[in-house]
Structure formats: structure tokens, C-alpha cells
Scaffold this active site. Structure first.
Site, PDB file in Angstrom:
ATOM      1  N   CYS A   2      16.697  87.114 -45.436  1.00 11.12           N
ATOM      2  CA  CYS A   2      16.551  87.455 -46.850  1.00 11.12           C
ATOM      3  C   CYS A   2      16.748  88.947 -47.076  1.00 11.12           C
ATOM      4  CB  CYS A   2      15.179  87.037 -47.353  1.00 11.12           C
ATOM      5  SG  CYS A   2      14.765  85.317 -47.003  1.00 11.12           S
ATOM      6  N   ARG A  27      23.878  89.155 -44.754  1.00 11.32           N
ATOM      7  CA  ARG A  27      22.723  88.613 -44.044  1.00 11.32           C
ATOM      8  C   ARG A  27      22.633  87.090 -44.149  1.00 11.32           C
ATOM      9  NH1 ARG A  27      18.783  92.599 -43.086  1.00 11.32           N
ATOM     10  NH2 ARG A  27      17.113  91.069 -43.166  1.00 11.32           N
ATOM     11  N   TRP A  76      16.961  83.008 -48.009  1.00 13.03           N
ATOM     12  CA  TRP A  76      17.386  81.979 -47.060  1.00 13.03           C
ATOM     13  C   TRP A  76      16.214  81.030 -46.928  1.00 13.03           C
ATOM     14  CZ3 TRP A  76      21.906  81.115 -44.212  1.00 13.03           C
ATOM     15  CH2 TRP A  76      21.818  80.195 -43.168  1.00 13.03           C
ATOM     16  N   ASN A 101      10.130  88.876 -47.959  1.00 12.58           N
ATOM     17  CA  ASN A 101      10.859  88.477 -46.754  1.00 12.58           C
ATOM     18  C   ASN A 101       9.833  88.119 -45.690  1.00 12.58           C
ATOM     19  OD1 ASN A 101      13.235  89.150 -47.994  1.00 12.58           O
ATOM     20  ND2 ASN A 101      13.709  90.881 -46.675  1.00 12.58           N
ATOM     21  N   GLY A 102      10.125  87.095 -44.890  1.00 16.04           N
ATOM     22  CA  GLY A 102       9.221  86.730 -43.819  1.00 16.04           C
ATOM     23  C   GLY A 102       8.622  85.359 -44.026  1.00 16.04           C
ATOM     24  N   GLU A 484      27.547  85.229 -15.846  1.00 12.50           N
ATOM     25  CA  GLU A 484      27.909  86.081 -16.969  1.00 12.50           C
ATOM     26  C   GLU A 484      28.419  87.434 -16.487  1.00 12.50           C
ATOM     27  OE1 GLU A 484      28.275  87.922 -20.778  1.00 12.50           O
ATOM     28  OE2 GLU A 484      28.500  85.889 -20.007  1.00 12.50           O
ATOM     29  N   LYS A 488      32.162  88.978 -17.290  1.00 11.47           N
ATOM     30  CA  LYS A 488      32.435  90.271 -17.909  1.00 11.47           C
ATOM     31  C   LYS A 488      33.417  91.084 -17.063  1.00 11.47           C
ATOM     32  CE  LYS A 488      30.341  89.899 -21.615  1.00 11.47           C
ATOM     33  NZ  LYS A 488      30.839  88.515 -21.521  1.00 11.47           N
ATOM     34  N   GLU A 491      36.908  89.554 -17.345  1.00 13.07           N
ATOM     35  CA  GLU A 491      37.462  89.655 -18.700  1.00 13.07           C
ATOM     36  C   GLU A 491      38.110  91.011 -18.956  1.00 13.07           C
ATOM     37  OE1 GLU A 491      35.167  87.149 -22.095  1.00 13.07           O
ATOM     38  OE2 GLU A 491      33.934  88.611 -21.059  1.00 13.07           O
ATOM     39  N   HIS A 507      27.643  77.367   1.872  1.00 11.22           N
ATOM     40  CA  HIS A 507      28.417  76.162   1.574  1.00 11.22           C
ATOM     41  C   HIS A 507      29.822  76.499   1.078  1.00 11.22           C
ATOM     42  CE1 HIS A 507      24.934  73.520   2.124  1.00 11.22           C
ATOM     43  NE2 HIS A 507      24.248  74.493   1.567  1.00 11.22           N
ATOM     44  N   LYS A 606      38.773  87.006 -29.880  1.00 14.02           N
ATOM     45  CA  LYS A 606      37.338  87.070 -30.144  1.00 14.02           C
ATOM     46  C   LYS A 606      36.783  85.717 -30.548  1.00 14.02           C
ATOM     47  CE  LYS A 606      33.366  88.987 -30.547  1.00 14.02           C
ATOM     48  NZ  LYS A 606      32.656  89.309 -29.300  1.00 14.02           N
TER      49      LYS A 606
END
Length: 611
Positions: A2, A27, A76, A101-102, A484, A488, A491, A507, A606
Site C-alpha cells: 500500500c 508498489r 492492496w 499501511n500494514g 546457485e 552465477k 552465467e 559418486h 532477463k
């Protein structure tokens, strides 16, 4: 999600408020509204609309409002479906008006108390209780600041609120716990917002409210009280340029900027979603409570980096929530005949929310009998958000670099929140939740401390310039972190890299180990560190060059063929998030030294919106 904007001026404020809302549209929201105190009638004039800010503009154009003081909001939905009656601002009678908000966790008992006192509720929101509670305490002889302070003392959860009163038309009262607010300082006028970006057209001077602060904003000044009700001074900060996620700023590449944005992104991802001791489940959406109550199994589907985030979450969900969790690569899930367990939640992960394979998997899941769907992504207007039962945003901002960094750690942070909410329903104690939430409050600081290793890692990268292959090792939830890290490196530096569970060395991968094969291991001080150390001895005995990212408390020592980078002490549960960061830096500096295109590596896009 929000957004809040408020203004006190000597000029008409509706246009300022609406422009502020436009600047917060990034947002994500489902309704918008504005309220001003009319100088002609001394009444609060409110206009609201479901949909975009432009829909609110159309309402205001058809029924104009004027005023020198006002508040505005984009919402939201967390309590109550998107509708005009649930849109902010909310009023109590004709006197009090608020934006919020919240999430207010104890809104139900407060609602019952206020209804017993004669207050009539017109919305399904938790926010409306704030308006009525303030009104109930704003009695003869009570200052509006005191009424607000007494009210927030009774609120559990997270909030940023702004309050105006028809009979006190010279000031806005604001307060925050767990959700950001900033005062914009003008000349003969002052403003308040949830994000400085909303106020950039009217000021470049800002005062950031600290946790627990209450503020009084008039056209001539802003006064502040801390959480103990002491009058305090807050520093005015000048922001001379708008923060732009698409600008590299002083960084050489977008990727490096985005790596260093991670403490802020993690903070933003958690803000308004965790209280002092609990996760606020309403952040997941209006239907979250009922959906999570029925979950008996979880399937997570994703691609690339998001798949590795999902793979970490599988360890968390099965350990903490004690429910079975399967993780699927989206391009595989969509072409196989999946069976669905009763009470299954289908979770999609995507930075863009438009990843073709993941979106196709979501549509299949809805057809084959999954009970409910949840998406975690970075774009509130994306197809996955629109087509899922629940959605949780990453709050990562624009990520320009093709190699995902801040979106990955934000995704892991959101997945931990999901894990806690599921664990709450499957035997996790309140004490355990409080312990995890306490560590989450410190997570951004842990990442910031880890980023201080940049210079050491930059030097380490020199060891990789002439290498053509690399092996990344981890155990337990650190195995996906190794995957990951390998992704990186391959990539952006084009070095062939593979991630393996360390226990699999004998193994097959051990055949590759020699003095030309660097082996990178992630070694937090967890239950598996001793097992990992044994695996590393096997590498060392074969002449492999070891590079170990280790907790300061481990007994792993540097020596011939072993380089150790010491990370700050991190709780084992959050280690996958923190240990990702040095691997990002290593990949970045190797790529820089090799002269590759860091932000736009060859052959990659992207957002993968085709199969």
C-alpha cells in the site's frame, strides 16, 4: 504494497496527493482514495475508487474536492475484497479519517469492543478499527496526538498511519511501527508519505520516522515523539536525486548495485509483514488464513535461480512446518502427469511473474486439482499475480542485471515467511516462531556485514581468471546455495561450473578434482559442518584447491591448498540467504576480471516469456 500520501499547505492539495499516488503505483494496489477537509464546510470530503489511480482521478473530476489538508492511499487488499467500501481513507463518523499501511492482528476483538460501544463498521478491513478507536479516545479535553498515542498502544501488528480530524483542520498526526513513513519538508507546507518518491515533485528534504515515532505535521513545522513519548529531534536529510532502480548510480554495473541493495530489499520485504514476535499472515492476502489452514502438502514450481530458492524452501518447510514439499522445474512439470495430494498448495516463484513455463504450470495446476495457488514474484501487475489465489511481492524493485541477485534473496525471505505460517499450523510453538522472527529482524544487518567482505573476495577472484571449470559444494539447504553459486559463475563469467551435494563427491565428481579445478564450499556452522569437513579433506587429499566460505565459529583452517573466507556468525536457518551473497560477489569479480558483459551475458534474457 500500500501507499500513503498526506499534505498540509496554503494551496489546494488534492492534485499533490493524487500525483503522489501515481508515483507509488509501482508498489501494486487494487483501489485508491483521497480525503480532504473542505475549507468551505469544515467537513471531510472523501473520494474512492476500485482500480487504478486514473479511476480515482475520474471520480474526482466528476465530483471535485478542494482543501488545504488531506490524505490519500493506494490499497492492496489484506482484509476484505477490493471494493469502494474497503478502499482507504476510512472514517469514523464525520470527524476522524485515517489511512493505514500494514496489518492489525488484534482487529477482531477491537471491532467487537467498538461495536459494543455503538460504532458502526462499513468495511471488512482491519484498518477501520483504527479510525473508530481514535474517535472513541478523542473526547473533550483530549488532544488528537494523545488520542492517537493511546490508540496505537492498543494495536498489535504493523502499521503506518496518518490521521486528520474535521475539528482540528491544521495538522496530520502520523505514527509508525514496522511500516515506513517519511515527512517531506517544504516552505510553508509539509508532507508525509510511505516513500520519498511520492513527494519528489514537492520537496527534496525528508525526515524519516523511526520505529515507534509519532509525528504532528502542520504547514509550518513537524514535531516528533519517540516510542516512550519523549519529544525528539529527527534529522532532515536532503535527497538531491530521485532513487532510480534503473540507474547504476556510482556502481560500475547494475549487478553490483543490486548486490549491495540487498540489505535494503530484505528490510523492505519484511517491513509490514512481521511484528515484534510474529509473522503477519494477512500480508499474503484476504484468503490466506483459510487457505493455509487447509494446507497438508506443498508443491513449488520455478525455473533457474527461482528453482534454487524453491529447493532451499523445501528443507525449511519439511523441517519447520512438517508437511511434505516437492519442488519442480516448471518446464518439466508442465509436460508430465503430476498427481496431487489432498490439501496441496501450489506455489509459483518468478521474478517477472511472466516466465512462460512457470505460468503454464500454474494454469495446469488449476486444472488438475490443486486446492489453492500462491505466487511469489516481483511485479504486482503480472499474469501470475492476477491468476493466483494469493500473491506475495518481493519488494525488490527493478532488477536490471540478467543474473538475479536481490530478487533471489528477497524470494528466500518471503519463503521463510510462508514456512513460518505453515509451521504455525503444524505444531511449531509460539516460542519457536518468536525466535525465528527475532533473527529475521537482524537479517539485513547480517547481509550488510557480509558485504563488508567485498575487498577480500575481489582479491580471491584473481585465482579464477585462468580457470575453465569450477565445482561448488554444500550440504543440506546449502546444496541449493552451491547450485546457485555455480549458476552465477557460469552465467556471467562463462566458466563451466557445477553444484553438488558434498556427500556425492565419491559418486563421480571426485574424478574431476585436480590442481586446476577450484572447489568452492559453503560451510555455515550447522549440524552438517563436520560431515562437510570430511568431504573437503577428500578434495584436499587429491590436490584440489579449496575455497571455503565458513562461519567464524567453525574449526576449518586455512593452509596449503585451502583458502578460508570468514563470514559473520549467522543462525543456521538463515545461512542460505546470507551465504548466497559472497558467492554473488565472487562471480561478479571473476566476470569483471575476465572482461565479460556482466549485466547482459551472452545468449540470456532477463524475463523468459517464451518456451
Amino acid at each position: 504494497m500500500c501507499g500513503i500520501v498526506g499534505a498540509v499547505a496554503t494551496r489546494d492539495v488534492p492534485e499533490i496527493l493524487i500525483e503522489g499516488l501515481r508515483r507509488l503505483e509501482y508498489r501494486g494496489y487494487d483501489s485508491a482514495g483521497v480525503a480532504v477537509i473542505s475549507p468551505d464546510t469544515a467537513n471531510i470530503e472523501r473520494r474512492r475508487a476500485v482500480g487504478k489511480v486514473q479511476d480515482l482521478v475520474d471520480v474526482v473530476d466528476a465530483d471535485p474536492v478542494t482543501g488545504l489538508i488531506g490524505i490519500a492511499h493506494t490499497r492492496w487488499a489484506t482484509h476484505g475484497a477490493p471494493s469502494v467500501v474497503n478502499a482507504h481513507p476510512h472514517q469514523s463518523g464525520k470527524r476522524i479519517c485515517i489511512v493505514h499501511n500494514g496489518i492489525i492482528e488484534n482487529h477482531e476483538p477491537l471491532r467487537q469492543e467498538l461495536q459494543s460501544a455503538g460504532y458502526e463498521f462499513t468495511s471488512n478491513t482491519d484498518s477501520e478499527v483504527i479510525a473508530h478507536l481514535i474517535d472513541s479516545l478523542y473526547v473533550d479535553g483530549t488532544d488528537l496526538v494523545d488520542a492517537v498515542r493511546q490508540s496505537i498502544a492498543r494495536l498489535d501488528g504493523a502499521y503506518a498511519i496518518c490521521v486528520i480530524a474535521a475539528d482540528d483542520p491544521e495538522r496530520i498526526i502520523a505514527a509508525r511501527i514496522g511500516s515506513p513513513l517519511v515527512v517531506g519538508v517544504g516552505i510553508g507546507e509539509n508532507f508525509v508519505a510511505s516513500d520519498p518518491l511520492a513527494l519528489r515533485p514537492v520537496t527534496d528534504r525528508f525526515i524519516f520516522l523511526e520505529e515507534g515515532d509519532v509525528a504532528e505535521i502542520t504547514k509550518s513545522q513537524a514535531r516528533f515523539w519517540d516510542a516512550s513519548s519523549n519529544v525528539v529531534e529527527r534529522e532532515v536529510q536532503r535527497i538531491t536525486a530521485a532513487v532510480d532502480d534503473a540507474d547504476k548510480g556510482n556502481y560500475r554495473h547494475h549487478m553490483l548495485k543490486e548486490v549491495f541493495e540487498q540489505p535494503r530489499v530484505i528490510h523492505a520485504t519484511l517491513e509490514g509483514r512481521i511484528g515484534r514476535t510474529r509473522v503477519l499472515e494477512e500480508a499474503f492476502g484476504v484468503a490466506a488464513h483459510d487457505i493455509f489452514n487447509k494446507v497438508r502438502a506443498v508443491t513449488i514450481v520455478a525455473c533457474g535461480t527461482s528453482f534454487y530458492a524453491a529447493s532451499v524452501a523445501r528443507y525449511w518447510i519439511e523441517e519447520i512446518a512438517r508437511v511434505p514439499c516437492t519442488v519442480e522445474i516448471a518446464s518439466e512439470f508442465r509436460y508430465r502427469k503430476a498427481s496431487v495430494l489432498p490439501g496441496s498448495l501450489f506455489v509459483t516463484l518468478s521474478q517477472s511473474g511472466e516466465t512462460a513455463d512457470t505460468l503454464a504450470a500454474l494454469r495446469i495446476a488449476k486444472d488438475i486439482g490443486f486446492d489453492a495457488t500462491l505466487t511469489i514474484c516481483n511485479v504486482p501487475t503480472s499474469s501470475m499475480v492476477r491468476e493466483s489465489d494469493l500473491a506475495l511481492m518481493l519488494q525488490a524493485g527493478v532488477e536490471v542485471g540478467v543474473a538475479s541477485t536481490k530478487a533471489f534473496t528477497a524470494m528466500l525471505t518471503d519463503l521463510m515467511l510462508l514456512t513460518i505460517l505453515l509451521g504455525r499450523r503444524h505444531g511449531m510453538s509460539d516460542e519457536r516462531e518468536e525466535q525465528i522472527v527475532s533473527t529475521l529482524h537482524q537479517l539485513d544487518t547480517m547481509v550488510d556485514q557480509t558485504l563488508a567482505l567485498e575487498t577480500e573476495i575481489e582479491k580471491l577472484a584473481e585465482h579464477f581468471i585462468e580457470k575453465h571449470h569450477a565445482l561448488f559444494l554444500g550440504r543440506g539447504p546449502m546444496y541449493p546455495v552451491a547450485l546457485e553459486g555455480a549458476l552465477k559463475l557460469k552465467e556471467i563469467s562463462y566458466i563451466h561450473a557445477e553444484g553438488y551435494p558434498a556427500g556425492e563427491l565419491k559418486h563421480g565428481p571426485l574424478a574431476l578434482v585436480d590442481e586446476d579445478m577450484p572447489v568452492i564450499a559453503v560451510a555455515p556452522n550447522d549440524d552438517l559442518v563436520e560431515k562437510l569437513m570430511s568431504n573437503l579433506q577428500v578434495v584436499k587429499a587429491r590436490g584440489g584447491q579449496l575455497y571455503v566460505f565458513a562461519d567464524e565459529a567453525t574449526t576449518i583452517t586455512a593452509g596449503e591448498g585451502v583458502t578460508v573466507v570468514r563470514l559473520p556468525k549467522v543462525p543456521a536457518l538463515l545461512a542460505p540467504i546470507v551465504y548466497t551473497v559472497p558467492l554473488q560477489l565472487l562471480s561478479y569479480y571473476v566476470a569483471v576480471l575476465k572482461g565479460t558483459d556482466v549485466d547482459q551475458p551472452r545468449n540470456l534474457a532477463k524475463s523468459v516469456t517464451v518456451e
